[in-house]
Every structure is written in structure tokens, then in C-alpha cells.
Design an enzyme around this catalytic site. Structure first.
Site, PDB file in Angstrom:
ATOM      1  N   CYS A   2      44.468  56.020  79.287  1.00  0.00           N
ATOM      2  CA  CYS A   2      43.828  54.805  79.786  1.00  0.00           C
ATOM      3  C   CYS A   2      43.565  53.835  78.642  1.00  0.00           C
ATOM      4  O   CYS A   2      43.429  54.224  77.488  1.00  0.00           O
ATOM      5  CB  CYS A   2      42.515  55.150  80.470  1.00  0.00           C
ATOM      6  SG  CYS A   2      42.680  56.307  81.843  1.00  0.00           S
ATOM      7  N   ARG A  27      50.498  52.321  75.982  1.00  0.00           N
ATOM      8  CA  ARG A  27      49.843  53.602  76.212  1.00  0.00           C
ATOM      9  C   ARG A  27      50.236  54.203  77.565  1.00  0.00           C
ATOM     10  O   ARG A  27      50.048  55.404  77.787  1.00  0.00           O
ATOM     11  CB  ARG A  27      48.320  53.421  76.167  1.00  0.00           C
ATOM     12  CG  ARG A  27      47.810  52.968  74.821  1.00  0.00           C
ATOM     13  CD  ARG A  27      46.384  52.451  74.906  1.00  0.00           C
ATOM     14  NE  ARG A  27      45.440  53.508  75.230  1.00  0.00           N
ATOM     15  CZ  ARG A  27      44.825  54.247  74.320  1.00  0.00           C
ATOM     16  NH1 ARG A  27      45.056  54.049  73.042  1.00  0.00           N
ATOM     17  NH2 ARG A  27      43.965  55.171  74.684  1.00  0.00           N
ATOM     18  N   TRP A  88      45.413  55.681  83.670  1.00  0.00           N
ATOM     19  CA  TRP A  88      46.406  56.746  83.772  1.00  0.00           C
ATOM     20  C   TRP A  88      45.727  57.842  84.568  1.00  0.00           C
ATOM     21  O   TRP A  88      44.853  58.533  84.068  1.00  0.00           O
ATOM     22  CB  TRP A  88      46.819  57.233  82.377  1.00  0.00           C
ATOM     23  CG  TRP A  88      47.947  58.213  82.374  1.00  0.00           C
ATOM     24  CD1 TRP A  88      47.896  59.534  82.695  1.00  0.00           C
ATOM     25  CD2 TRP A  88      49.311  57.951  82.030  1.00  0.00           C
ATOM     26  NE1 TRP A  88      49.132  60.108  82.564  1.00  0.00           N
ATOM     27  CE2 TRP A  88      50.017  59.172  82.156  1.00  0.00           C
ATOM     28  CE3 TRP A  88      49.998  56.808  81.621  1.00  0.00           C
ATOM     29  CZ2 TRP A  88      51.382  59.275  81.881  1.00  0.00           C
ATOM     30  CZ3 TRP A  88      51.346  56.925  81.349  1.00  0.00           C
ATOM     31  CH2 TRP A  88      52.023  58.130  81.479  1.00  0.00           C
ATOM     32  N   ASN A 114      37.737  55.942  79.732  1.00  0.00           N
ATOM     33  CA  ASN A 114      38.940  56.645  79.302  1.00  0.00           C
ATOM     34  C   ASN A 114      38.558  58.101  79.071  1.00  0.00           C
ATOM     35  O   ASN A 114      37.586  58.378  78.372  1.00  0.00           O
ATOM     36  CB  ASN A 114      39.468  56.016  77.997  1.00  0.00           C
ATOM     37  CG  ASN A 114      40.682  56.745  77.451  1.00  0.00           C
ATOM     38  OD1 ASN A 114      41.317  57.506  78.152  1.00  0.00           O
ATOM     39  ND2 ASN A 114      40.992  56.500  76.189  1.00  0.00           N
ATOM     40  N   GLY A 115      39.291  59.042  79.668  1.00  0.00           N
ATOM     41  CA  GLY A 115      39.011  60.453  79.447  1.00  0.00           C
ATOM     42  C   GLY A 115      38.646  61.179  80.728  1.00  0.00           C
ATOM     43  O   GLY A 115      38.993  60.745  81.828  1.00  0.00           O
ATOM     44  N   GLU A 496      63.436  74.554  70.372  1.00  0.00           N
ATOM     45  CA  GLU A 496      62.874  73.214  70.311  1.00  0.00           C
ATOM     46  C   GLU A 496      62.862  72.681  68.879  1.00  0.00           C
ATOM     47  O   GLU A 496      63.145  71.495  68.641  1.00  0.00           O
ATOM     48  CB  GLU A 496      61.465  73.209  70.911  1.00  0.00           C
ATOM     49  CG  GLU A 496      60.750  71.874  70.867  1.00  0.00           C
ATOM     50  CD  GLU A 496      61.442  70.758  71.649  1.00  0.00           C
ATOM     51  OE1 GLU A 496      61.048  69.591  71.478  1.00  0.00           O
ATOM     52  OE2 GLU A 496      62.381  71.052  72.422  1.00  0.00           O
ATOM     53  N   LYS A 500      64.796  69.270  67.626  1.00  0.00           N
ATOM     54  CA  LYS A 500      64.163  68.139  66.940  1.00  0.00           C
ATOM     55  C   LYS A 500      64.957  67.769  65.691  1.00  0.00           C
ATOM     56  O   LYS A 500      65.167  66.591  65.401  1.00  0.00           O
ATOM     57  CB  LYS A 500      62.711  68.476  66.552  1.00  0.00           C
ATOM     58  CG  LYS A 500      61.762  68.595  67.718  1.00  0.00           C
ATOM     59  CD  LYS A 500      61.359  67.275  68.321  1.00  0.00           C
ATOM     60  CE  LYS A 500      62.139  66.865  69.517  1.00  0.00           C
ATOM     61  NZ  LYS A 500      62.210  67.671  70.680  1.00  0.00           N
ATOM     62  N   GLU A 503      68.212  66.069  66.734  1.00  0.00           N
ATOM     63  CA  GLU A 503      68.013  64.764  67.363  1.00  0.00           C
ATOM     64  C   GLU A 503      67.762  63.649  66.355  1.00  0.00           C
ATOM     65  O   GLU A 503      68.299  62.548  66.494  1.00  0.00           O
ATOM     66  CB  GLU A 503      66.813  64.824  68.324  1.00  0.00           C
ATOM     67  CG  GLU A 503      67.090  65.514  69.641  1.00  0.00           C
ATOM     68  CD  GLU A 503      65.849  65.554  70.508  1.00  0.00           C
ATOM     69  OE1 GLU A 503      65.967  65.271  71.711  1.00  0.00           O
ATOM     70  OE2 GLU A 503      64.748  65.851  69.995  1.00  0.00           O
ATOM     71  N   HIS A 519      75.371  89.487  65.738  1.00  0.00           N
ATOM     72  CA  HIS A 519      76.507  89.334  66.636  1.00  0.00           C
ATOM     73  C   HIS A 519      77.201  87.989  66.424  1.00  0.00           C
ATOM     74  O   HIS A 519      77.686  87.380  67.381  1.00  0.00           O
ATOM     75  CB  HIS A 519      76.050  89.480  68.088  1.00  0.00           C
ATOM     76  CG  HIS A 519      75.516  90.844  68.398  1.00  0.00           C
ATOM     77  ND1 HIS A 519      76.313  91.889  68.794  1.00  0.00           N
ATOM     78  CD2 HIS A 519      74.252  91.332  68.340  1.00  0.00           C
ATOM     79  CE1 HIS A 519      75.568  92.965  68.985  1.00  0.00           C
ATOM     80  NE2 HIS A 519      74.305  92.650  68.722  1.00  0.00           N
ATOM     81  N   LYS A 618      65.617  57.800  76.021  1.00  0.00           N
ATOM     82  CA  LYS A 618      64.393  58.510  76.379  1.00  0.00           C
ATOM     83  C   LYS A 618      64.522  59.193  77.737  1.00  0.00           C
ATOM     84  O   LYS A 618      64.026  60.297  77.933  1.00  0.00           O
ATOM     85  CB  LYS A 618      63.213  57.529  76.398  1.00  0.00           C
ATOM     86  CG  LYS A 618      61.860  58.201  76.610  1.00  0.00           C
ATOM     87  CD  LYS A 618      61.509  59.113  75.449  1.00  0.00           C
ATOM     88  CE  LYS A 618      60.202  59.837  75.644  1.00  0.00           C
ATOM     89  NZ  LYS A 618      59.974  60.857  74.625  1.00  0.00           N
TER      90      LYS A 618
END
Length: 623
Positions: A2, A27, A88, A114-115, A496, A500, A503, A519, A618
Site C-alpha cells: 500500500c 509499489r 494492495w 499500510n500493513g 533457483e 538467478k 538470468e 552420473h 517479467k
């Protein structure tokens, strides 16, 4: 996340508030609103969707204020105090009623927040018993009513008293129609900053909201209340003691301000991961002994009777699903299959009505994942979408939705959305264990406590390894190939971490189950090969360390991620990143952090654009 903007001064404020909200659009949000005070009355406008919708509503309000005969009615003086917000959604659907600002019963007090207010349910119950009525489903509205209950002529005092009743992580700003030159704000964990101008003062959740108007700022610290007037601010701590705070000059340009002073969006988002996980889990862990997934809207009966879970996803989301697979099978004792979404849709899968298919897509628009979800639903399975974006296609193609709450992620390479997805999968696994009775109550209580500690441990980890990862990156920036090795729940971390690196640094990397190294991949190793080993405490640690010894015997350098206090790993690795102790099933959220930073620093040292790596988008909306 938010966005909050508040203004008090001598200028008409509505356009200033709207300009501030526009600077916070990065945001992410799903609705917005603004409230201003003029001539002792509060005027409020809210709208679902982007700021263009809110502007249209404001224009319509202006038109309605014209007299019916075409002449202009006598206008109230332009408002010079107000608050505005981009929401949000966490509590409550995306509707105009749930958009901020929120008022009290008298409509004299308006707040933006916010929160998350963790104890909103019990506070709402008490307030209703006292006769308060509510107009939204949100936890935020509670705050306006608490201030109303405590108000006896002094807005600051009322906010301070209300603040003591709240639990959670939040920042809020309050105004009262009887106090034309005062805003009062408070924060706990969520950011809040004051902008100081000449005969005017701003308050916001981030500096970009007012940077075009003033570069003089004061940061509000945790558990502080600030009273804001055109002439300045008074800051007090939780006990009401006045706190002196220097006014600082912000030297960022507007682009840097949107990045929060960080060099790149990716680094900013790495540092936002604690907040992203906190937003994702906090209100879903309201008690010490259980998980509340009522927002998913799938019955406990179905979770209890589910015979199989199938997770479909792509890229980073696939890796998050793999972590979820280990957690769900271990805790809930239900079989879990992983499928790359683009493969699932073409292999004529066998689907049952007792299957739960989980589609993970950050954007909610990933074409292959959406197609896999639709296929599973057409074949009779119950489908849950795990996504970060309200109103995305995934939310419409699923029977139920579990939202991550990471806020808008601008960097193409996923960071905070990954840890948020993993956190959601933990919540799903733990909730299924509850309803299926596969974990004893004391174990659930232990895991809930561990989950609640993850945000602080994320911050602790990033602070501990930031400089070290930069130094290691300098040493290995010119390597032509990296091999990542891990076992069990460490394997998805390797996948992951390697992704990264590929990418954003364009360095070839491969990730393997460490037991599979002999192997084939072992043939790639020599003195020039860095091997990244995820060696956190787990039932397979001894096996991982044995594999590390084999790597060293071939002359390769070893970069390890290990659990704090385990010196065995440090003794055989060339470099070791230590992360805080936690339940070993939860370690992936911490173990990925040094690997994100390692990839980041290698790419930056090599002069690459980490926010917009070549050939990548994205959101992948085509097959």
C-alpha cells in the site's frame, strides 16, 4: 504494498495528494482513494483500479458540485489538508467499500493504513459490542473506530491510546474534521517518512511521494507517533516522550527515490523480502497454534479428503512449488506431483475429482500455467491459484486463490515473489496437516512460531552476508561455468540459485541433485569450476558433505550455504555463507538469500543490467 500520502499546509492539496500517489504506483495497488477536509467537512472519493479511475471519480464529483441551473454554486475554500492511499488488498475483496480512506461512525475521523492489524477480529467484536458499525471488510477500518473511541478533543492523545491496542505491522495516518491543520501518524514495522516544506508538511510511506515538492525529510522510527502541522512535527515514543529527530536533505534523483536509494530495483526488492514474507503470512497466523486460510475459500473437508496434489508452474514459480512439495508431503502426508506447466498441458494427464491442482504464477498471466490450470479444472480437479496480482486471469480461472503479498516487483529476475510463494506453500502444507491430523498440536505450534520468525531472520541473513557475497563475487566473476549441488529440500534452492545466475549474469550454470553428480556432471569439474553447495542442516547433510568432498578431490572450489553454528561445512568449503538456525524445512527461504546476492554482485561487477536482462520479460503471456 500500500501507499500512503498526507499533506497539511497552505496550498490546495488534492492535486498534491494525487501526484504523490502517482509516484507510489511502482509499489503496486488495486484501488485508491483520497479524503480532504474543507470548511470543517470531510470529502472522500474512492475507486477500484488505477489512478485514472480515481481521477475520473474526482472529476465527476467536481461536476456534481456545480449548480443544477448551470451556474456554479458558492464553493467551499479549497482543502489544504488531506490523506490519500493506494491499496494492495490483504483483508477483504477489491471493492470500493474496502478501498481507503476509512472513516469512523461520525465520519469526522479518516485514516489510511499500510500493513496488517493482527488482532482486528477481536477489536471489531469489542467495538461492535459498544455500538460501532462498520462499512468495510478490512482490518484497517478498525483503527478509525479505535481513535473515535479514545477521542475527547485531542487527536494526538487519541491516536497514542489507540496505537497501544493494536498488534501487527502497520503505519497509518489519521485526520479529524475538527482539526483543520493537524495530521497524526504512527508506525510499527512499516515505513513512514515526513517531508518538511515551507509552511507545509507531507507524510508518506516512501520519499518519492513528496520529492518533487521538498527534499527535506525526517524518518519516523518504530513505535513512534508523529503530530504533523504546517509549521513542523512533534515526534513521541510509545510512552509519549518527545523525540528529537534531525531533518535530512535527500540527495536522490526521482529515479533513485523510487528505488529507495538502492542502485537497482533488484537490490531494493532483495531487501524487501522480509516485508514481503511478513505481509504474506502474518494475518494467516493469527494464533499460536494454527493457520487461517479462510481467504482461500476451500473447505477443510476438501483438504481432508484430497488424495493428491499437483503443482503446475514455470521458472522461479516451479522452484517455489518444489519447496512446497517437500513441505506438504512431510507435514500433510499427501502425495504431491510437480509438473512444468508447459509439459502438463500436452501430456494428457490423469486427473481425479479428489485432486487439488495448484497453479503458481507471480503475474497471474503466465500462459502455460493458465492453460494447465484450465485443463485440470475441465477434467474435474479443484484448482487453486497462487499469485501476486489481484484481478489477474489466474484469479478468474481458479476455484480459489491464495495471494502472495509481495507488492509490485519491477526487476525481471524474481526475488521477493519467490520467497512469498514459498511462504504460501508452507501455509498450505501446515493447514493441510492441521485438518488431516498428520502433525501433533505441539509440532504445529512450533512451526507457526518458526514461520513468524522468518521475516526477522531474512533481515538478519541479508545484513550478515551482503558484504561477503560481494567479495566472493569479485573472486568468481570471470568463471565460465557454475555447478550447484543440493539434496532434498536444498535442491530447489540450487535450481533457483542457478537460475538467478543465468538470468542476470549470463554465465552458464547447472543445478543437480548432489547424489546424481557421479552420473555425469562430475566430468565438468576442474580447478576452474566453482561449485555452490546448499548444505543447510537437514537429514541429508552428511550425504551432501560427502558429495562436497568428492568435488574438492577434483580440484573444484566450493561455495557453501550452511546453517549457523555448523563448523563442519566451513572446514571443507572455500567460502561459507551462514544463515540463522530454523526448522530445516523452512531453511530454503533463508538459503536462497546469499545465492540471490551472489548472482546480483557478479552481474553488477560485470557491468550488466540486472533489472532488465537481455531476452527476458517479467510476464510470459505467450506460449
Amino acid at each position: 504494498m500500500c501507499g500512503i500520502v498526507g499533506y497539511v499546509g497552505n496550498r490546495p492539496c488534492r492535486d498534491l495528494l494525487m501526484a504523490g500517489l502517482e509516484k507510489l504506483e511502482y509499489r503496486g495497488y488495486d484501488s485508491a482513494g483520497v479524503s480532504v477536509v474543507s470548511d470543517g467537512e470531510i470529502s472522500s472519493v474512492r475507486a477500484v483500479g488505477n489512478l485514472a479511475n480515481l481521477r475520473a471519480e474526482l472529476d465527476a464529483q467536481d461536476a456534481n458540485e456545480a449548480a443544477g441551473d448551470g451556474s456554479v454554486a458558492v464553493a467551499a475554500p479549497p482543502a489544504t489538508i488531506g490523506v490519500a492511499h493506494t491499496r494492495w488488498a490483504t483483508h477483504g475483496r477489491v471493492t470500493e467499500e474496502n478501498a481507503h480512506p476509512h472513516g469512523d461512525c461520525t465520519d469526522k475521523i479518516h485514516i489510511v493504513l499500510n500493513g496488517i492489524v493482527e488482532n482486528h477480529a477481536e477489536l471489531r467484536h469489542d467495538l461492535r459490542e459498544e455500538g460501532h458499525t462498520f462499512s468495510s471488510e478490512t482490518d484497517a477500518e478498525i483503527v478509525s473506530h479505535l481513535i473515535e473511541r479514545q477521542y475527547s478533543g485531542d487527536l494526538t492523545e487519541a491516536v497514542q491510546k489507540a496505537f497501544t491496542e493494536l498488534r501487527g505491522h502497520y503505519a497509518f495516518v489519521a485526520m479529524h474534521s475538527d482539526h483543520m491543520g493537524v495530521l497524526v501518524a504512527a508506525r510499527r514495522e512499516c515505513p513512514l517518512v515526513v517531508g518538511r516544506g515551507e509552511d507545509e508538511t507531507f507524510v508518506a510511506s516512501a520519499i518519492p511521494a513528496f520529492l518533487a515538492e521538498t527534499r527535506m525529510a525526517q524518518l519516523i522510527e518504530n513505535d513512534e507517533v508523529v503530530t504533523i502541522t504546517p509549521d513542523g512535527v512533534t515526534i513521541t515514543d510509545a510512552q509519549g516522550n518527545v523525540v528529537e529527530r534531525a531533518v535530512e536533505e535527500i540527495e536522490w534523483d526521482e529515479d533513485a527515490a523510487e528505488k529507495g536509494g538502492f542502485d537497482t530495483f533488484m537490490l531494493k526488492e532483495i531487501y524487501e523480502q522480509a516485508d514481503a514474507v511478513a505481509e504474506t503470512i502474518t494475518d494467516r497466523l493469527p494464533e499460536v497454534d494454527g493457520v487461517d486460510l479462510s481467504d482461500m475459500e476451500i473447505s477443510d473437508e476438501f483438504l481432508r479428503d484430497t488424495e493428491r496434489i499437483v503443482i503446475v508452474a514455470c521458472g522461479t514459480s516451479y522452484h517455489a512449488g518444489l519447496v512446497g512439495r517437500y513441505a506438504i508431503e512431510r507435514w500433510a502426508r499427501v502425495p504431491v506431483e510437480m509438473d512444468i506447466a508447459s509439459e502438463y498441458r500436452y501430456r494428457d494427464p490423469v486427473v481425479s475429482s479428489n485432486d487439488l491442482v495448484v497453479g503458481i504464477t507471480q503475474s497471474g498471466e503466465t500462459a502455460d500455467t493458465l492453460a494447465a490450470m484450465r485443463l485440470a479444472r475441465d477434467k474435474g480437479a479443484k484448482v487453486v491459484a497462487v499469485t501476486n496480482i489481484m484481478g489477474s486471469q489466474a484469479t478468474r480461472d481458479a476455484d480459489a486463490v491464495l495471494f502472495t503479498r509481495a507488492g509490485l516487483e519491477i526487476g525481471v529476475a524474481a526475488t521477493k515473489t519467490f520467497v512469498s510463494q514459498v511462504a504460501v506453500m508452507y501455509l498450505l502444507g501446515l493447514r493441510m496437516a492441521e485438518v488431516r491430523g498428520t502433525l501433533p498440536p505441539e509440532k504445529i505450534t512450533e512451526l507457526v512460531a518458526e514461520l513468524k520468525h522468518l521475516p526477522s531472520r531474512i533481515d538478519e541473513t541479508i545484513e550478515a552476508v551482503e558484504k561477503q557475497t560481494e567479495a566472493v563475487a569479485e573472486r568468481y566473476r570471470n568463471a565460465s561455468f557454475f555447478l550447484y549441488l543440493g539434496r532434498n529440500i536444498g535442491l530447489p534452492v540450487c535450481l533457483e540459485g542457478a537460475l538467478k545466475l543465468k538470468e542476470i549474469s549470463y554465465i552458464p550454470a547447472d543445478a543437480y541433485a548432489a547424489g546424481e553428480m557421479k552420473h555425469g556432471p562430475i566430468a565438468l569439474l576442474d580447478e576452474s569450476t566453482p561449485v555452490v553447495a546448499v548444505a543447510n542442516d537437514s537429514p541429508t547433510l552428511d550425504k551432501v558433505l560427502s558429495n562436497v568432498e568428492e568435488v574438492r578431490a577434483r580440484g573444484a572450489s566450493v561455495i557453501a550455504v550452511a546453517t549457523e553454528g555448523n563448523e563442519r561445512v566451513g572446514e571443507i568449503a572455500d567460502e561459507t555463507f551462514y544463515v540463522p538456525q530454523s526448522n530445516w524445512v523452512l531453511q530454503p527461504i533463508l538459503a536462497i538469500l546469499p545465492l540471490q546476492l551472489l548472482a546480483y554482485h557478479i552481474a553488477r561487477l560485470n557491468g550488466l543490467n540486472v533489472d532488465q536482462p537481455r531476452n527476458l520479460a517479467k510476464t510470459v503471456t505467450v506460449e
